[in-house]
Write a protein that holds these residues in place. Structure first.
Motif, short mmCIF file in Angstrom:
data_model
loop_
_atom_site.label_atom_id
_atom_site.label_comp_id
_atom_site.label_asym_id
_atom_site.label_seq_id
_atom_site.Cartn_x
_atom_site.Cartn_y
_atom_site.Cartn_z
N TYR A 139 0.81 -1.23 0.00
CA TYR A 139 0.00 0.00 0.00
C TYR A 139 0.84 1.27 0.00
O TYR A 139 0.71 2.12 -0.89
N VAL A 140 1.73 1.42 0.98
CA VAL A 140 2.47 2.67 1.12
C VAL A 140 3.47 2.86 0.00
O VAL A 140 3.53 3.95 -0.62
N TYR A 141 4.27 1.84 -0.30
CA TYR A 141 5.32 2.00 -1.30
C TYR A 141 4.79 2.40 -2.68
O TYR A 141 5.33 3.33 -3.30
N PRO A 142 3.73 1.75 -3.19
CA PRO A 142 3.22 2.19 -4.50
C PRO A 142 2.74 3.64 -4.51
O PRO A 142 2.82 4.31 -5.55
N LEU A 143 2.28 4.16 -3.38
CA LEU A 143 1.81 5.54 -3.33
C LEU A 143 2.96 6.55 -3.34
O LEU A 143 2.87 7.60 -3.97
N VAL A 144 4.03 6.23 -2.63
CA VAL A 144 5.14 7.19 -2.50
C VAL A 144 6.24 6.96 -3.52
O VAL A 144 7.15 7.78 -3.65
N SER A 145 6.15 5.85 -4.26
CA SER A 145 7.19 5.55 -5.24
C SER A 145 7.18 6.58 -6.37
O SER A 145 6.12 7.05 -6.80
N SER A 146 8.35 6.90 -6.87
CA SER A 146 8.47 7.90 -7.95
C SER A 146 8.42 7.27 -9.33
O SER A 146 8.55 7.95 -10.34
N GLU B 162 -2.75 15.08 -8.50
CA GLU B 162 -3.30 13.84 -7.95
C GLU B 162 -2.18 12.95 -7.42
O GLU B 162 -2.33 12.29 -6.39
N LYS B 163 -1.06 12.92 -8.14
CA LYS B 163 0.08 12.14 -7.69
C LYS B 163 0.63 12.69 -6.38
O LYS B 163 0.98 11.94 -5.46
N PHE B 164 0.70 14.01 -6.27
CA PHE B 164 1.18 14.63 -5.03
C PHE B 164 0.26 14.29 -3.86
O PHE B 164 0.72 13.98 -2.76
N THR B 165 -1.04 14.33 -4.11
CA THR B 165 -2.01 13.98 -3.06
C THR B 165 -1.84 12.53 -2.63
O THR B 165 -1.91 12.21 -1.44
N ALA B 166 -1.60 11.66 -3.61
CA ALA B 166 -1.41 10.24 -3.30
C ALA B 166 -0.14 10.03 -2.47
O ALA B 166 -0.14 9.25 -1.51
N GLU B 167 0.94 10.72 -2.86
CA GLU B 167 2.19 10.61 -2.11
C GLU B 167 2.01 11.12 -0.68
O GLU B 167 2.50 10.50 0.28
N LEU B 168 1.32 12.24 -0.56
CA LEU B 168 1.07 12.79 0.77
C LEU B 168 0.28 11.81 1.63
O LEU B 168 0.60 11.58 2.81
N GLY C 45 0.21 8.61 1.28
CA GLY C 45 1.09 7.50 1.58
C GLY C 45 2.01 7.79 2.75
O GLY C 45 2.19 6.96 3.65
N TRP C 46 2.61 9.00 2.76
CA TRP C 46 3.51 9.35 3.86
C TRP C 46 2.76 9.52 5.17
O TRP C 46 3.27 9.16 6.25
N VAL C 47 1.56 10.06 5.11
CA VAL C 47 0.75 10.19 6.33
C VAL C 47 0.42 8.81 6.90
O VAL C 47 0.55 8.57 8.11
N CYS C 48 0.01 7.89 6.02
CA CYS C 48 -0.31 6.53 6.47
C CYS C 48 0.94 5.83 7.00
O CYS C 48 0.87 5.07 7.99
N PHE C 49 2.07 6.08 6.36
CA PHE C 49 3.33 5.50 6.85
C PHE C 49 3.65 6.02 8.25
O PHE C 49 4.03 5.25 9.14
N GLY C 50 3.49 7.33 8.46
CA GLY C 50 3.76 7.91 9.76
C GLY C 50 2.84 7.37 10.84
O GLY C 50 3.27 7.01 11.94
N LEU C 51 1.53 7.30 10.53
CA LEU C 51 0.56 6.82 11.52
C LEU C 51 0.78 5.35 11.86
O LEU C 51 0.73 4.96 13.03
N SER C 52 1.03 4.54 10.83
CA SER C 52 1.23 3.11 11.07
C SER C 52 2.53 2.86 11.84
O SER C 52 2.58 1.99 12.72
N SER C 53 3.57 3.63 11.54
CA SER C 53 4.84 3.48 12.25
C SER C 53 4.71 3.95 13.69
O SER C 53 5.29 3.36 14.61
N TRP C 54 3.96 5.03 13.91
CA TRP C 54 3.70 5.52 15.27
C TRP C 54 3.00 4.45 16.09
O TRP C 54 3.40 4.15 17.23
N ASN C 55 1.97 3.84 15.53
CA ASN C 55 1.26 2.78 16.24
C ASN C 55 2.16 1.58 16.49
O ASN C 55 2.12 0.98 17.58
#
Length: 333
Positions: A68-75, A90-96, A98-108
Motif C-alpha cells: 500500500y504505502v510504497y506504491p503511493l510514494v514511489s516515484s 493527484e500524484k502529489f495527493t497520493a504521495e502525501l 502514503g507518507w501520512v499513512c506510513f507515519g501513523l502506522s509506524s507511530w502505532n
C-alpha cells in the motif's frame, strides 16, 4: 481463574502443560536429558502464542508498507492507472496520503511494541509476604489486625489462598499458570505469557489500543490495494490472492481487536475487571450490577491508567507511590 485468551482449548492445554511442568518435572539443572527435552517443548508451547503475536505484527506492518504505502510514494511512472491519479496534483495527493499513512502506522507500531514488551515483562503484582497478609489461623475471627475488605467469604471472614498460604486483598485471584496470587487480576493472557493485573493492565490495554488503531488504519486504506490487485491486468493471480487474503484475514482480526478494545475501554470506565464482569456481573451476583469499586468515570480511568491523564495512552508508569493494588475505594468503605 486463569484463562481468557479467547481460545478455551488452547488455554486448557497451556494450563495443563504449565501445571505438569511445575509439579512433575525437576528444575532444569537437575533434569535428565529426556526431562530437559520435555521441559523445552513445554516452554515452547507456552511461548508459542507470543511468537504468533510477534509474527502477526511484523507481517501485517510489512505487507502494509509493501503493497500500500510504497506504491503511493514511489516515484516510478509505471504505476497502474487504477491508483487513481492522472495528473501531478493527484500524484502529489497520493504521495502525501502514503507518507501520512506510513507515519501513523509506524507511530502505532512503535508504541505497540513497547506496550507488548512492558505487558510481558511487568509483574501484575503479588500479595506481600508480611504479617498483615499472613494466615495465622484460618478460622480466626476478624480482628483489628485483619485488613478491611469488600470481598469476603460467606462466613464474613477474609478470603484466603491455600496455595500461597496468604490472605487475599480485594480483586486478587490465584492464577494456576503463574502459580501465584495476582493483584487486581484481570485474566491470564497467553498472548503475552503473563497475567494481566494491577501493575501491567495499563500496558495490556495499550497493546490492544494501539493494535486496534493500527488495524483501523489498515482496514480503512488497504482496500485500495485490493482494488488494484483485482482489476490490474499486470498483477499475477498469485499476487492478487495474497493481497485479497491478507486484507480478509486482517479485517476479521481487526474487527475482533477493535471490539475487544471497546469492551476494555467500557470496563475501565465502569471499573470492572474481566473476572468481575464474566463471573459476577454476567451471573448477577448481588452488588455487581454496577461495580462496587466504581467512583466516577475519570477516577476509574485514573485507577487503571494512572493519575496523569496526559500519560494515559503512553506505556509509562504514572501511579502515585501510595498505590499498591491492595486496597480500593468502594461503596462499602
Amino acid at each position: 481463574m486463569a484463562e481468557n485468551s479467547g481460545l478455551p482449548i488452547l488455554d486448557k492445554a497451556l494450563d495443563e502443560a504449565n501445571f505438569y511442568l511445575k509439579q512433575s518435572l525437576p528444575p532444569w539443572n537437575e533434569a535428565s536429558g529426556l526431562q530437559r527435552l520435555i521441559i523445552f517443548f513445554f516452554k515452547l508451547a507456552i511461548i508459542l502464542p507470543v511468537l504468533i503475536l510477534i509474527g502477526i505484527i511484523i507481517a501485517g506492518y510489512s505487507l502494509y508498507i509493501i503493497f500500500y504505502v510504497y506504491p503511493l510514494v514511489s516515484s516510478t511512472s509505471d504505476s497502474p492507472d487504477l491508483y487513481f491519479w492522472h495528473s501531478n496534483s493527484e500524484k502529489f495527493t497520493a504521495e502525501l496520503r502514503g507518507w501520512v499513512c506510513f507515519g501513523l502506522s509506524s507511530w502505532n507500531l512503535f508504541w505497540l511494541c513497547i506496550s507488548v514488551y512492558r505487558a510481558m515483562m511487568t509483574s501484575p503484582g503479588e500479595v506481600p509476604n508480611t504479617s498483615t497478609w499472613e494466615i495465622t489461623s484460618i478460622n480466626k475471627e476478624v480482628s483489628e489486625s485483619t485488613p478491611l475488605t469488600t470481598e469476603n467469604r460467606k462466613d464474613g471472614g477474609i478470603r484466603i489462598c491455600v496455595h500461597c498460604n496468604l490472605k487475599k486483598p480485594d480483586r486478587c485471584h490465584h492464577c494456576k499458570q503463574c502459580g501465584k496470587c495476582c493483584l487486581k487480576m484481570d485474566h491470564h493472557c497467553n498472548w503475552i505469557a503473563n497475567c494481566v493485573g494491577y501493575y501491567n493492565y495499563k500496558y495490556f490495554y495499550l497493546t490492544i489500543f494501539y493494535g486496534a488503531s493500527a488495524m483501523a488504519i489498515f482496514i480503512a486504506t488497504f482496500w485500495e490495494s485490493v482494488v488494484v490487485a483485482l482489476y490490474d491486468k499486470e498483477t499475477s493471480n498469485s499476487m492478487s490472492f495474497i493481497i485479497v487474503l491478507t486484507y480478509s484475514l486482517m479485517t476479521m482480526l481487526g474487527v475482533t481487536i477493535i471490539a475487544f478494545c471497546i469492551f476494555h475501554t467500557w470496563m475501565i470506565a465502569n471499573n470492572y475487571t474481566s473476572i468481575e464482569f464474566c463471573e459476577k456481573r454476567r451471573f448477577k451476583v448481588p452488588g455487581y450490577e454496577k461495580s462496587p469499586y466504581s467512583i466516577s468515570t475519570i477516577e476509574n480511568f485514573k485507577e487503571a491508567l494512572g493519575q496523569n491523564p496526559l500519560l494515559w495512552y503512553f506505556p509509562f508508569e504514572s501511579r502515585g507511590k501510595e498505590d499498591k493494588g491492595l486496597y480500593f475505594k468502594s461503596k462499602k468503605y
